[in-house]
Motif scaffolding. Structure first.
Motif, PDB file in Angstrom:
ATOM      1  N   LYS A  72      46.876 138.408 127.288  1.00 55.84           N
ATOM      2  CA  LYS A  72      46.858 137.593 128.510  1.00 55.84           C
ATOM      3  C   LYS A  72      47.356 138.384 129.723  1.00 55.84           C
ATOM      4  O   LYS A  72      46.884 138.173 130.835  1.00 55.84           O
ATOM      5  CB  LYS A  72      47.703 136.327 128.327  1.00 55.84           C
ATOM      6  CG  LYS A  72      47.178 135.364 127.282  1.00 55.84           C
ATOM      7  CD  LYS A  72      46.054 134.532 127.807  1.00 55.84           C
ATOM      8  CE  LYS A  72      45.656 133.466 126.786  1.00 55.84           C
ATOM      9  NZ  LYS A  72      44.758 132.493 127.328  1.00 55.84           N
ATOM     10  N   ARG A  83      39.953 134.631 127.101  1.00 56.89           N
ATOM     11  CA  ARG A  83      40.414 133.470 126.341  1.00 56.89           C
ATOM     12  C   ARG A  83      40.653 133.919 124.907  1.00 56.89           C
ATOM     13  O   ARG A  83      39.910 134.741 124.378  1.00 56.89           O
ATOM     14  CB  ARG A  83      39.381 132.348 126.362  1.00 56.89           C
ATOM     15  CG  ARG A  83      38.976 131.896 127.729  1.00 56.89           C
ATOM     16  CD  ARG A  83      40.072 131.152 128.393  1.00 56.89           C
ATOM     17  NE  ARG A  83      39.601 130.602 129.652  1.00 56.89           N
ATOM     18  CZ  ARG A  83      40.351 129.904 130.443  1.00 56.89           C
ATOM     19  NH1 ARG A  83      41.617 129.672 130.139  1.00 56.89           N
ATOM     20  NH2 ARG A  83      39.873 129.433 131.564  1.00 56.89           N
ATOM     21  N   GLY A 134      35.815 120.649 125.936  1.00 54.96           N
ATOM     22  CA  GLY A 134      36.681 121.278 124.954  1.00 54.96           C
ATOM     23  C   GLY A 134      36.133 121.275 123.552  1.00 54.96           C
ATOM     24  O   GLY A 134      36.888 121.251 122.580  1.00 54.96           O
ATOM     25  N   ARG A 184      44.328 120.085 125.546  1.00 53.94           N
ATOM     26  CA  ARG A 184      44.981 121.388 125.674  1.00 53.94           C
ATOM     27  C   ARG A 184      44.333 122.494 124.871  1.00 53.94           C
ATOM     28  O   ARG A 184      44.755 123.648 124.960  1.00 53.94           O
ATOM     29  CB  ARG A 184      46.449 121.265 125.263  1.00 53.94           C
ATOM     30  CG  ARG A 184      47.212 120.258 126.110  1.00 53.94           C
ATOM     31  CD  ARG A 184      48.634 120.071 125.641  1.00 53.94           C
ATOM     32  NE  ARG A 184      48.657 119.400 124.358  1.00 53.94           N
ATOM     33  CZ  ARG A 184      49.562 119.628 123.416  1.00 53.94           C
ATOM     34  NH1 ARG A 184      50.522 120.507 123.602  1.00 53.94           N
ATOM     35  NH2 ARG A 184      49.520 118.976 122.267  1.00 53.94           N
ATOM     36  N   LEU A 185      43.317 122.170 124.102  1.00 55.09           N
ATOM     37  CA  LEU A 185      42.739 123.143 123.182  1.00 55.09           C
ATOM     38  C   LEU A 185      41.248 122.869 123.013  1.00 55.09           C
ATOM     39  O   LEU A 185      40.836 121.711 122.960  1.00 55.09           O
ATOM     40  CB  LEU A 185      43.429 123.022 121.813  1.00 55.09           C
ATOM     41  CG  LEU A 185      43.121 124.051 120.749  1.00 55.09           C
ATOM     42  CD1 LEU A 185      43.629 125.434 121.153  1.00 55.09           C
ATOM     43  CD2 LEU A 185      43.773 123.637 119.434  1.00 55.09           C
ATOM     44  N   THR A 186      40.464 123.919 122.936  1.00 54.50           N
ATOM     45  CA  THR A 186      39.043 123.786 122.632  1.00 54.50           C
ATOM     46  C   THR A 186      38.864 123.916 121.126  1.00 54.50           C
ATOM     47  O   THR A 186      39.478 124.773 120.490  1.00 54.50           O
ATOM     48  CB  THR A 186      38.233 124.870 123.362  1.00 54.50           C
ATOM     49  OG1 THR A 186      38.330 124.624 124.765  1.00 54.50           O
ATOM     50  CG2 THR A 186      36.769 124.863 122.948  1.00 54.50           C
ATOM     51  N   ILE A 228      36.393 136.893 125.777  1.00 60.70           N
ATOM     52  CA  ILE A 228      37.016 136.255 124.613  1.00 60.70           C
ATOM     53  C   ILE A 228      37.604 137.338 123.719  1.00 60.70           C
ATOM     54  O   ILE A 228      36.990 138.377 123.505  1.00 60.70           O
ATOM     55  CB  ILE A 228      35.985 135.443 123.797  1.00 60.70           C
ATOM     56  CG1 ILE A 228      35.489 134.235 124.588  1.00 60.70           C
ATOM     57  CG2 ILE A 228      36.571 135.007 122.461  1.00 60.70           C
ATOM     58  CD1 ILE A 228      34.384 133.472 123.897  1.00 60.70           C
ATOM     59  N   ILE A 251      48.967 126.549 120.558  1.00 59.28           N
ATOM     60  CA  ILE A 251      48.858 126.209 121.981  1.00 59.28           C
ATOM     61  C   ILE A 251      50.001 126.847 122.762  1.00 59.28           C
ATOM     62  O   ILE A 251      49.796 127.445 123.824  1.00 59.28           O
ATOM     63  CB  ILE A 251      48.828 124.680 122.170  1.00 59.28           C
ATOM     64  CG1 ILE A 251      47.546 124.094 121.560  1.00 59.28           C
ATOM     65  CG2 ILE A 251      48.953 124.313 123.648  1.00 59.28           C
ATOM     66  CD1 ILE A 251      47.550 122.579 121.434  1.00 59.28           C
ATOM     67  N   GLY A 290      49.483 130.396 123.682  1.00 60.11           N
ATOM     68  CA  GLY A 290      48.392 130.729 124.587  1.00 60.11           C
ATOM     69  C   GLY A 290      47.008 130.732 123.971  1.00 60.11           C
ATOM     70  O   GLY A 290      46.055 131.175 124.610  1.00 60.11           O
ATOM     71  N   VAL A 291      46.868 130.214 122.762  1.00 61.70           N
ATOM     72  CA  VAL A 291      45.549 130.110 122.154  1.00 61.70           C
ATOM     73  C   VAL A 291      44.735 129.095 122.960  1.00 61.70           C
ATOM     74  O   VAL A 291      45.219 128.014 123.288  1.00 61.70           O
ATOM     75  CB  VAL A 291      45.650 129.692 120.668  1.00 61.70           C
ATOM     76  CG1 VAL A 291      44.297 129.303 120.096  1.00 61.70           C
ATOM     77  CG2 VAL A 291      46.289 130.809 119.849  1.00 61.70           C
ATOM     78  N   ASP A 292      43.505 129.466 123.280  1.00 63.89           N
ATOM     79  CA  ASP A 292      42.629 128.607 124.067  1.00 63.89           C
ATOM     80  C   ASP A 292      41.685 127.783 123.200  1.00 63.89           C
ATOM     81  O   ASP A 292      41.283 126.683 123.589  1.00 63.89           O
ATOM     82  CB  ASP A 292      41.806 129.454 125.040  1.00 63.89           C
ATOM     83  CG  ASP A 292      42.693 130.182 126.028  1.00 63.89           C
ATOM     84  OD1 ASP A 292      43.311 129.501 126.869  1.00 63.89           O
ATOM     85  OD2 ASP A 292      42.794 131.425 125.941  1.00 63.89           O
ATOM     86  N   ALA A 293      41.298 128.317 122.053  1.00 63.15           N
ATOM     87  CA  ALA A 293      40.366 127.618 121.164  1.00 63.15           C
ATOM     88  C   ALA A 293      40.708 127.950 119.727  1.00 63.15           C
ATOM     89  O   ALA A 293      41.214 129.027 119.425  1.00 63.15           O
ATOM     90  CB  ALA A 293      38.925 128.044 121.457  1.00 63.15           C
TER      91      ALA A 293
END
Length: 165
Positions: A43, A49, A132, A95-97, A7, A66, A69-72
């Motif tokens: 990335k 992540r 998520g 699409r997002l946590t 992370i 999003i 490329g943000v995952d959460a």
């Protein structure tokens, strides 16, 4: 750190209780290109992540997060304008946590353990389906939070999640 990173936590508060600090247009013109360049580099060189920290009412920018490329997103300040968990889950939940959501302004410091337990169940019911969601407090736990409320949050998260498995 390449393969050794799971992370990358990126703090950059963009909102307050009622809106973003800058307009979405200003963010897209001035800040987003720099965020995008940084996130692309992460990335490209790592499987990590990206967890983006921003307090406040950032609903208008989440699609941008999003896209970059943000995952959460953390902390999911549900008391801020347009940050209702139902709205967030419906709009972005596939699409997002979401990481946070347990209120540190009212519920944790001033609620009863039963109210904390009810809020944990509510958040898990809304944000949990389909995955998520990382249940956590919205902000750092402050001194006014009674220890029994913290115990109630963790115990309820564990027992309620186990009962739904």
């Amino acid at each position: 750190v390449g393969e050794n990173a799971d992370i990358v936590y990126f703090p950059d508060d963009l909102g307050h209780q009622q809106s973003t600090f800058v307009s979405p247009k200003m963010y897209r013109d001035l800040i987003k290109p720099r965020h995008k360049r940084l996130f692309d580099a992460i990335k490209a060189d790592s499987p990590a992540r990206i967890v983006f920290h921003s307090d406040g009412a950032v609903f208008a920018l989440i699609e941008d997060f999003i896209e970059m490329g943000v995952d959460a997103i953390n902390p999911v300040q549900i008391t801020a304008r347009n940050m209702e968990p139902e709205r967030l889950k419906q709009a972005f939940g596939e699409r997002l946590t979401f990481w946070g959501g347990i209120d540190t302004r009212d519920i944790l410091p001033f609620g009863t353990p039963d109210q904390v337990r009810a809020e944990v169940r509510r958040m898990l019911d809304i944000m949990g389906p389909g995955g998520g969601y990382v249940l956590a407090s919205v902000q750092v736990i402050q001194a006014e939070v009674p220890p029994e409320n913290l115990v109630a949050m963790f115990d309820e998260a564990r027992s309620y999640s186990a009962s739904r498995a």
